[in-house]
Design a protein around this motif. Structure first.
Motif, short mmCIF file in Angstrom:
data_model
loop_
_atom_site.label_atom_id
_atom_site.label_comp_id
_atom_site.label_asym_id
_atom_site.label_seq_id
_atom_site.Cartn_x
_atom_site.Cartn_y
_atom_site.Cartn_z
N TYR A 50 -26.49 -14.68 6.58
CA TYR A 50 -25.98 -13.42 6.02
C TYR A 50 -24.52 -13.17 6.36
N GLY A 51 -23.86 -14.09 7.04
CA GLY A 51 -22.43 -13.97 7.29
C GLY A 51 -22.05 -13.03 8.41
N ASN A 52 -22.93 -12.81 9.39
CA ASN A 52 -22.57 -11.97 10.54
C ASN A 52 -21.45 -12.62 11.34
N TYR A 53 -20.57 -11.80 11.90
CA TYR A 53 -19.50 -12.34 12.73
C TYR A 53 -19.00 -11.29 13.72
N LEU A 54 -18.22 -11.76 14.69
CA LEU A 54 -17.63 -10.89 15.71
C LEU A 54 -16.12 -10.97 15.63
N ALA A 55 -15.45 -9.95 16.13
CA ALA A 55 -13.99 -9.92 16.11
C ALA A 55 -13.47 -9.24 17.37
N ILE A 56 -12.24 -9.58 17.73
CA ILE A 56 -11.58 -9.01 18.92
C ILE A 56 -10.25 -8.41 18.52
N TRP A 57 -9.98 -7.22 19.06
CA TRP A 57 -8.66 -6.59 18.96
C TRP A 57 -8.20 -6.18 20.35
N GLN A 58 -6.91 -6.12 20.56
CA GLN A 58 -6.39 -5.46 21.75
C GLN A 58 -6.33 -3.98 21.43
N SER A 59 -7.15 -3.19 22.10
CA SER A 59 -7.27 -1.77 21.80
C SER A 59 -7.83 -1.05 23.01
N ILE A 63 -12.17 0.56 17.42
CA ILE A 63 -11.71 -0.46 16.49
C ILE A 63 -10.54 0.09 15.67
N PRO A 64 -9.41 -0.61 15.63
CA PRO A 64 -8.29 -0.21 14.76
C PRO A 64 -8.55 -0.70 13.34
N TRP A 65 -9.19 0.14 12.53
CA TRP A 65 -9.74 -0.28 11.24
C TRP A 65 -8.70 -0.85 10.29
N SER A 66 -7.47 -0.40 10.36
CA SER A 66 -6.44 -0.87 9.43
C SER A 66 -5.76 -2.15 9.89
N LYS A 67 -6.15 -2.67 11.04
CA LYS A 67 -5.50 -3.85 11.61
C LYS A 67 -6.44 -5.05 11.57
N THR A 93 -4.86 -10.88 28.17
CA THR A 93 -3.95 -10.33 29.17
C THR A 93 -4.69 -9.27 29.98
N ASP A 94 -3.95 -8.48 30.75
CA ASP A 94 -4.58 -7.43 31.55
C ASP A 94 -4.88 -6.17 30.74
N GLU A 95 -4.57 -6.18 29.45
CA GLU A 95 -4.81 -5.02 28.60
C GLU A 95 -6.30 -4.90 28.25
N SER A 96 -6.67 -3.78 27.63
CA SER A 96 -8.06 -3.59 27.21
C SER A 96 -8.28 -4.17 25.82
N TYR A 97 -9.56 -4.54 25.56
CA TYR A 97 -9.92 -5.17 24.29
C TYR A 97 -11.20 -4.55 23.74
N VAL A 98 -11.33 -4.62 22.43
CA VAL A 98 -12.55 -4.19 21.75
C VAL A 98 -13.13 -5.38 21.00
N VAL A 99 -14.44 -5.61 21.18
CA VAL A 99 -15.15 -6.64 20.44
C VAL A 99 -16.10 -5.94 19.47
N GLY A 100 -16.04 -6.31 18.19
CA GLY A 100 -16.88 -5.68 17.18
C GLY A 100 -17.85 -6.67 16.56
N TYR A 101 -19.03 -6.18 16.13
CA TYR A 101 -20.04 -7.00 15.46
C TYR A 101 -20.21 -6.47 14.04
N SER A 102 -20.17 -7.38 13.06
CA SER A 102 -20.35 -7.02 11.66
C SER A 102 -21.57 -7.73 11.08
N ASN A 111 -12.37 -4.41 7.34
CA ASN A 111 -13.14 -4.34 8.58
C ASN A 111 -14.37 -3.46 8.36
N ASN A 112 -15.54 -3.99 8.71
CA ASN A 112 -16.80 -3.29 8.43
C ASN A 112 -17.77 -3.59 9.58
N PHE A 113 -17.65 -2.84 10.68
CA PHE A 113 -18.37 -3.16 11.91
C PHE A 113 -19.33 -2.04 12.29
N CYS A 114 -20.47 -2.43 12.88
CA CYS A 114 -21.50 -1.45 13.23
C CYS A 114 -21.77 -1.36 14.73
#
Length: 235
Positions: A50-59, A63-67, A93-102, A111-114
Motif C-alpha cells: 500500500y506504499g506506507n513510508y516514514l519521513a524525517i524533518w528537523q523540527s 510536522i512542517p507540512w509545507s516542507k 545533529t544536536d537539534e530536534s527531529y520529527v519522524v512521521g508515518y504515512s 505530505n500526508n501523515f497520521c
C-alpha cells in the motif's frame, strides 16, 4: 417525533466500545547516523503493497507540512502490519527531529501523515513524544452518528480527501465497502463528522474507520488502503 422514536433514540445512545486501534510509531534508539523505530498499524494493512513510508524533518514540535522531508524510508514488508525499521546513513545533529508515518504513498512534495514521534534536541531533558490521529464517538442514535477526529497539528483533511466510513459488524475494512461513508469537509486538524439519515440497529456491532485519502461519492470506488484509525462498538 413520536414517543416510540424518542425511546429508540435514547436506547441507542447507550453504546459500548469493543475495540479501538490505529497507527503508532515508537523510537527505539538514536545514533549519529541512524534512527531505529517500531511501527504498528491496523491488522490487515500491507505496508509495502500500500506504499506506507516514514519521513524525517528537523523540527522542534510538529510536522512542517509545507516542507519536503529531509529523508524518507519506504516500508518494504508487504504483509506484516507491524515491525521495526531503521533510517541509516542519516546525519543527526544536536537539534530536534520529527519522524512521521504515512499510510498514503508518497506523491511529490505532498505530505500526508497520521502518526509522528518527536526526537528532542540532545541538550533537552524532554522525553521522546508520540502522537497519532484518533477518532471517538460523540453520539450514536437510531438515525445519526457523530464522529470526532483529532489529526496531527496543522493537518488539512479535506485537501487530502480524507473520509470516514461505517460498517455493519467488524469486517476487514481494507476489502469490504462501507455501509455509509462521509467526506471530512473541513481543513482543520480536529473536528466533527455527522452522518444523518442512516439506520443503526439496537444490539448490533458496527465499525467506524478513518481514511487519509481516496474519497469518492460512489462507495464502490472508495480507496480503502489508507486506513489510519478504527473503532468497533456495540449498540
Amino acid at each position: 417525533m413520536n414517543e416510540n422514536n424518542i425511546t429508540n433514540d435514547l436506547a441507542l445512545n447507550a453504546y459500548s466500545v469493543v475495540e479501538k486501534s490505529g497507527v503508532a510509531i515508537q523510537i527505539l534508539s538514536v545514533a549519529p547516523t541512524s534512527i531505529e523505530l517500531s511501527y504498528s498499524t491496523i491488522d490487515g494493512n500491507k505496508p509495502g503493497e500500500y506504499g506506507n513510508y516514514l519521513a524525517i524533518w528537523q523540527s522542534k514540535s510538529s510536522i512542517p507540512w509545507s516542507k519536503s522531508p529531509d529523508t524518507v524510508q519506504a516500508i518494504s514488508d508487504s504483509v506484516q502490519s507491524s515491525g521495526t525499521i531503521s533510517f541509516d546513513n542519516v546525519e543527526l545533529t544536536d537539534e530536534s527531529y520529527v519522524v512521521g508515518y504515512s499510510v498514503v504513498p508518497q506523491a511529490g512534495s505532498d505530505n500526508n501523515f497520521c502518526a509522528l514521534a518527536l526526537v528532542p534536541e540532545k541538550s533537552s531533558q524532554a522525553q521522546m513524544q508520540v502522537q497519532s490521529l484518533t477518532i471517538d464517538l460523540e453520539s450514536i442514535s437510531s438515525n445519526t452518528a457523530r464522529i470526532n477526529y483529532q489529526a496531527l497539528a496543522g493537518y488539512t483533511p479535506a485537501a487530502h480527501n480524507n473520509w470516514i466510513g461505517i460498517w455493519k459488524g467488524n469486517p476487514e475494512l481494507y476489502s469490504a465497502p462501507p455501509k455509509y461513508a462521509q467526506k471530512v469537509e473541513l481543513d482543520e486538524d480536529c473536528g466533527l463528522v455527522t452522518f444523518n439519515g442512516i439506520k443503526m440497529l439496537r444490539d448490533s456491532t458496527y465499525t467506524v474507520g478513518y481514511f487519509m485519502s481516496g474519497w469518492n461519492a460512489d462507495p464502490q470506488k472508495l480507496i480503502r488502503s489508507s486506513l489510519a484509525c478504527k473503532i468497533t462498538f456495540r449498540t
